[in-house]
Design a protein around this motif. Structure first.
Motif, mmCIF file in Angstrom:
data_model
loop_
_atom_site.group_PDB
_atom_site.id
_atom_site.type_symbol
_atom_site.label_atom_id
_atom_site.label_comp_id
_atom_site.label_asym_id
_atom_site.label_seq_id
_atom_site.Cartn_x
_atom_site.Cartn_y
_atom_site.Cartn_z
ATOM 1 N N UNK A 48 0.837 -1.198 0.000
ATOM 2 C CA UNK A 48 0.000 0.000 0.000
ATOM 3 C C UNK A 48 0.875 1.252 0.000
ATOM 4 N N UNK A 49 1.925 1.244 0.805
ATOM 5 C CA UNK A 49 2.788 2.423 0.907
ATOM 6 C C UNK A 49 3.499 2.694 -0.424
ATOM 7 N N UNK A 50 3.936 1.631 -1.083
ATOM 8 C CA UNK A 50 4.584 1.810 -2.386
ATOM 9 C C UNK A 50 3.600 2.354 -3.414
ATOM 10 N N UNK A 51 2.354 1.861 -3.344
ATOM 11 C CA UNK A 51 1.315 2.348 -4.254
ATOM 12 C C UNK A 51 1.087 3.844 -4.043
ATOM 13 N N UNK A 52 1.021 4.258 -2.797
ATOM 14 C CA UNK A 52 0.792 5.665 -2.488
ATOM 15 C C UNK A 52 1.969 6.521 -2.944
ATOM 16 N N UNK A 53 3.184 6.010 -2.729
ATOM 17 C CA UNK A 53 4.358 6.768 -3.118
ATOM 18 C C UNK A 53 4.430 6.941 -4.630
ATOM 19 N N UNK A 54 4.049 5.892 -5.351
ATOM 20 C CA UNK A 54 4.049 5.982 -6.803
ATOM 21 C C UNK A 54 3.048 7.012 -7.318
ATOM 22 N N UNK A 55 1.853 7.016 -6.732
ATOM 23 C CA UNK A 55 0.833 7.996 -7.116
ATOM 24 C C UNK A 55 1.322 9.416 -6.866
ATOM 25 N N UNK A 56 1.899 9.621 -5.693
ATOM 26 C CA UNK A 56 2.381 10.955 -5.340
ATOM 27 C C UNK A 56 3.497 11.414 -6.272
ATOM 28 N N UNK A 57 4.405 10.516 -6.568
ATOM 29 C CA UNK A 57 5.531 10.877 -7.448
ATOM 30 C C UNK A 57 5.029 11.310 -8.817
ATOM 31 N N UNK A 58 4.040 10.600 -9.344
ATOM 32 C CA UNK A 58 3.501 10.962 -10.662
ATOM 33 C C UNK A 58 2.768 12.304 -10.605
ATOM 34 N N UNK A 59 2.036 12.553 -9.513
ATOM 35 C CA UNK A 59 1.260 13.790 -9.409
ATOM 36 C C UNK A 59 2.154 15.006 -9.173
ATOM 37 N N UNK A 60 3.228 14.818 -8.391
ATOM 38 C CA UNK A 60 4.093 15.941 -8.022
ATOM 39 C C UNK A 60 5.231 16.118 -9.017
ATOM 40 N N UNK A 61 5.710 14.982 -9.575
ATOM 41 C CA UNK A 61 6.780 15.065 -10.563
ATOM 42 C C UNK A 61 8.168 15.084 -9.971
ATOM 43 N N UNK A 62 8.285 14.917 -8.669
ATOM 44 C CA UNK A 62 9.582 14.904 -8.002
ATOM 45 C C UNK A 62 9.498 13.883 -6.874
ATOM 46 N N UNK A 64 11.542 13.029 -4.461
ATOM 47 C CA UNK A 64 11.964 13.473 -3.123
ATOM 48 C C UNK A 64 10.865 14.301 -2.460
ATOM 49 N N UNK A 65 10.315 15.263 -3.204
ATOM 50 C CA UNK A 65 9.237 16.089 -2.657
ATOM 51 C C UNK A 65 8.026 15.215 -2.344
ATOM 52 N N UNK A 66 7.770 14.238 -3.205
ATOM 53 C CA UNK A 66 6.637 13.335 -2.983
ATOM 54 C C UNK A 66 6.811 12.568 -1.676
ATOM 55 N N UNK A 67 8.029 12.104 -1.443
ATOM 56 C CA UNK A 67 8.298 11.350 -0.216
ATOM 57 C C UNK A 67 8.109 12.236 1.009
ATOM 58 N N UNK A 68 8.568 13.482 0.914
ATOM 59 C CA UNK A 68 8.459 14.407 2.046
ATOM 60 C C UNK A 68 7.027 14.887 2.261
ATOM 61 N N UNK A 69 6.230 14.877 1.214
ATOM 62 C CA UNK A 69 4.867 15.417 1.324
ATOM 63 C C UNK A 69 3.893 14.425 1.947
ATOM 64 N N UNK A 70 4.202 13.129 1.851
ATOM 65 C CA UNK A 70 3.269 12.134 2.403
ATOM 66 C C UNK A 70 3.286 12.201 3.923
ATOM 67 N N UNK A 71 2.086 12.320 4.520
ATOM 68 C CA UNK A 71 1.947 12.437 5.972
ATOM 69 C C UNK A 71 1.613 11.097 6.603
ATOM 70 N N UNK A 72 0.709 10.333 5.951
ATOM 71 C CA UNK A 72 0.209 9.110 6.583
ATOM 72 C C UNK A 72 -0.428 8.231 5.515
#
Length: 748
Positions: A48-62, A64-72
């Motif tokens: 689940x966490x990898x799925x969320x990280x992948x979604x965030x990376x695609x939406x943000x485009x970065x 590192x920022x995606x990793x830092x932006x995820x709260x929970x």
């Protein structure tokens, strides 16, 4: 939320305003959003966490920022995550086919010795041993585990199904066999460091109060400084409690924390969830309480929620999803009277929770006008004793009469006054706990007091300690939010009513009884009011029913309590919009005769009828494909759901009344039985039940019927027509309110 005093707001309003202006966000700021992805997938694959990280990376485009932006990340009972996003990033995520909804995180607000006896649940009530295996989850402000209401003497170990944890921290050293679980959630650091313990400990009092109302053990001699003395106990005193702290002083109750608590509670193995929290009604897929309670319902867990404290105004009800048990607040047959004696011998009785005994026979008495400072009129209403209008020298040591307010005791205390008499613009049923000797009187008595003050050079008065008195009950509390709701127009909300006015229950000794830091009164019990107090009454009643019927679905338990409720005497302008099916009657609910059950597929058909997207519905239940609304039986009738009540809303241009409600009941009474329908309806409303007789030859058999409602145009000025359907086999009475509401055109 409980009704707490708000009189300090005037004192700090400018501070809040400045802070708000400073913290106003812009479109360039990252703010927390909740990304809800529906049910968990059954299949193997990435975490689940990898799925969320992948979604965030695609939406943000970065990355590192995606990793830092995820709260929970939510991944125990449903799928989703919280991330700090820019608006355009949130929009990109909402367009992803794996996402159900994306919505900004908001903060929500928190919405005895007598009540259980009043409801017929006496100390000698028949109970099942299985009650001790029931776990009631409470989402609230934490818990004060040292309270005598949570003593675990005689309790065995937690039930084997329990998977939860006990998190320790400041002022919370651990759980016991009564409070078997405790966690806290503070994902956006919402608390006040000076007032909050970052632990499950309750530094507000609200969570301790609601928990003990639901499942506190019996404590003899409980009272608030001698008021309401008796045995305090919860509705299911043998049940276990699991606390999920999601609310913080000054920070409210965050959406992301609420969802995290639901995610855990469902996985932990709780049986009921009590949520005395609310906020503005939203689409079900953008509402964390609706989302969490839906997934709880799928696992057989009923969620009880408070209806809100914005009454008596219409259209204010909150927590309206049909799978939620929405609870209004009523008064019981006890009120708190506080008497005043004037220097001329006249006596007046008001209401308050005044714990102070007078030290003198009489005190000097004045009013706002006589105590005004030189510039008072520039700040507010001096007659109402608004902050900034009074002179400290003219108030000190005196009782002050204030017009049109029930919340000026804080101001008078701040200025050194000896007490306050507050005259209300309209009659009130709420007895506030006061900061100093104080009472609230009706306007008529206030006029007499003011006349006396102006008639003598040396006016005097004394305010006596509060005493209890009898009153006629039940009645809907003035503050309790009313329907109709605006989300799904033909489901009646609130569902039911329970005591929520002047409730005595356990309280945290980490906070004063008023919550004010200058108040030194610390007590193991407190008297507070709100639909927050009503909600755990219903959670406990549901737990009591479940102890007799562990295999019943949440909808069946809800139906049993609704159809056996006691219809209330109601004001014409409220009708069942204030009380739902009536006041709970738990003893009757364990033998309801018939129940209106609702399956998951029925809820899905209902969502289809309400216009929810098939893809989102598929995600909601964990399907890999779009949910085909045509694959299930269509939701028929005016409301499209097998609900225990019947309701229709008409717009202001509707000329006639026409509705059809399709219902199916399940026999849970006696194997061989015949039920006959009777209808009580007002003039101008025709209600026909087809068929009017239902025959059952075995338990669990289902029978269907329809209710046809017709009527001529409502008379001018009429907005509500109320009827009652009753099925009876001479041993059971199964009641359903039928309500027609028409929005009246705006005048002028």
């Amino acid at each position: 939320m409980d009704i707490k005093q708000n009189n300090i707001l005037a004192f700090v309003f400018h501070v809040i305003l400045v802070a708000t202006l400073i913290n106003c966000s812009t479109d360039h700021e990252r703010k927390p959003y909740i990304v809800y992805m529906g049910a968990l997938s059954d299949g193997a694959g990435i975490s689940v966490m990898e799925e969320h990280q992948g979604l965030l990376s695609r939406a943000i485009g970065d990355e590192k920022i995606a990793r830092e932006s995820r709260v929970y990340s939510y991944g125990k009972s449903f799928n989703g995550f919280v991330a700090r996003l820019l608006p355009q990033e949130a929009q990109r995520l909402s367009e992803d086919e794996s996402v159900v909804s994306v919505f900004p995180n908001t903060r929500r607000k928190l919405h005895t010795t007598r009540t259980w006896d009043f409801l017929g649940m006496t100390k000698t009530l028949k109970r099942r041993q299985t009650e001790s295996n029931i776990v009631v989850a409470v989402l609230d402000t934490g818990i004060y585990i040292k309270s005598p209401s949570f003593n675990d003497k005689g309790f065995g170990p937690p039930p084997a199904k329990w998977k939860g944890k006990c998190v320790t921290g400041r002022n919370f050293t651990g759980c016991n066999n009564k409070v078997i679980g405790a966690k806290y959630y503070n994902l956006d650091n919402a608390g006040d460091p000076e007032r909050d313990d970052i632990s499950p400990a309750d530094t507000d009092g609200h969570g301790t109060h609601t928990s003990s109302t639901a499942a506190g053990v019996a404590v003899r001699g409980a009272s608030l400084y001698g008021l309401a003395k008796g045995t305090a106990r919860g509705g299911v005193p043998s049940a276990r409690i699991a606390m999920y702290k999601v609310c913080w002083n000054g920070g409210g109750c965050s959406d992301m924390d609420l969802l995290a608590a639901f995610d855990d509670a469902i996985q932990d193995g709780v049986d009921l969830i009590s949520v005395s929290i609310g906020g503005a009604s939203r689409s079900f897929l953008d509402d964390p309480i609706a989302i969490g309670s839906f997934h709880a319902m799928k696992k057989g867990i009923l969620t009880s929620c408070s209806a809100g404290n914005d009454g008596p105004y219409a259209g204010t009800v909150e927590n309206v999803a049909p799978w939620i048990f929405t609870v209004a607040a009523t008064g019981v047959d006890r009120k708190f009277e506080t008497a005043v004696k004037l220097g001329n011998g006249a006596a007046v009785s008001g209401i308050s929770v005044n714990t102070f005994t007078p030290r003198k026979k009489m005190y000097p008495l004045t009013n706002g006008v006589h105590a005004a400072n030189a510039t008072g009129y520039n700040y507010g209403n001096v007659s109402a004793c608004d902050y900034g209008t009074l002179s400290e020298d003219k108030v000190k040591g005196k009782i002050v009469y204030c017009l049109g307010s029930a919340t000026q005791d804080y101001t008078i205390k701040f200025l050194g006054g000896a007490g306050t008499i507050m005259a209300l613009d309209a009659p009130s049923d709420i007895a506030f706990t006061t900061f100093l000797p104080a009472t609230s009187v009706v306007a008529k008595d206030g006029i007499s007091i003011d006349r006396y003050i102006n008639s003598t050079k040396n006016p005097q008065a004394v305010i006596y300690k509060t005493r209890t008195a009898n009153t006629t009950a039940p009645f809907v509390a003035s503050f309790s939010s009313r329907g109709p709701q605006s989300i799904n127009l033909n489901i009646l909300k609130p569902d039911i009513a329970a005591p929520g006015l002047d409730i005595l229950a356990a309280y945290s000794q980490l906070v004063s009884i008023t919550g004010d830091i200058t108040d030194k009164r610390i007590a193991p019990f407190n008297i507070i009011s709100g639909t927050s107090m009503a909600c755990p009454h219903v959670a406990a009643a549901a737990a009591y029913v479940k102890s007799f019927h562990p295999d019943w679905s949440p909808a069946a338990i809800k139906s049993a309590l609704m159809t056996t409720a006691i219809p209330m005497k109601i004001k014409p302008e409220d009708a069942e919009l204030g009380s739902g099916s009536g006041q709970i009657n738990p003893r009757k609910a364990i033998h309801p005769g018939l129940v209106y059950d609702i399956s998951l597929s029925s809820y899905l058909s209902f969502l289809c009828k309400e216009g929810y997207n098939g893809t989102d519905i598929g995600r909601l239940i964990g399907g890999k494909n779009k949910h085909d609304c045509s694959s299930f039986s269509p939701a028929r009738g005016t409301d499209g759901l097998n609900y225990p009540s019947m309701h229709m809303q008409l717009n202001e241009t509707a000329s006639r009344i026409s509705a059809v409600f399709y219902r199916t009941v399940t026999n849970v009474g006696y194997g061989d039985s015949v039920y006959k329908a009777t209808v009580a309806s007002p003039k101008g409303l025709s209600v026909q039940v087809v068929p009017s007789t239902l025959k059952f030859d075995r338990l669990h058999k289902k029978q269907s019927f329809k209710v046809v409602v017709k009527g001529r145009p409502m008379k001018k000025g009429t907005s509500i027509l109320s009827a009652l359907l009753e099925w009876s086999d001479s041993k059971h009475s199964v009641k359903s309110p039928i309500l027609v509401y028409k929005l009246l055109p705006l005048s002028g």
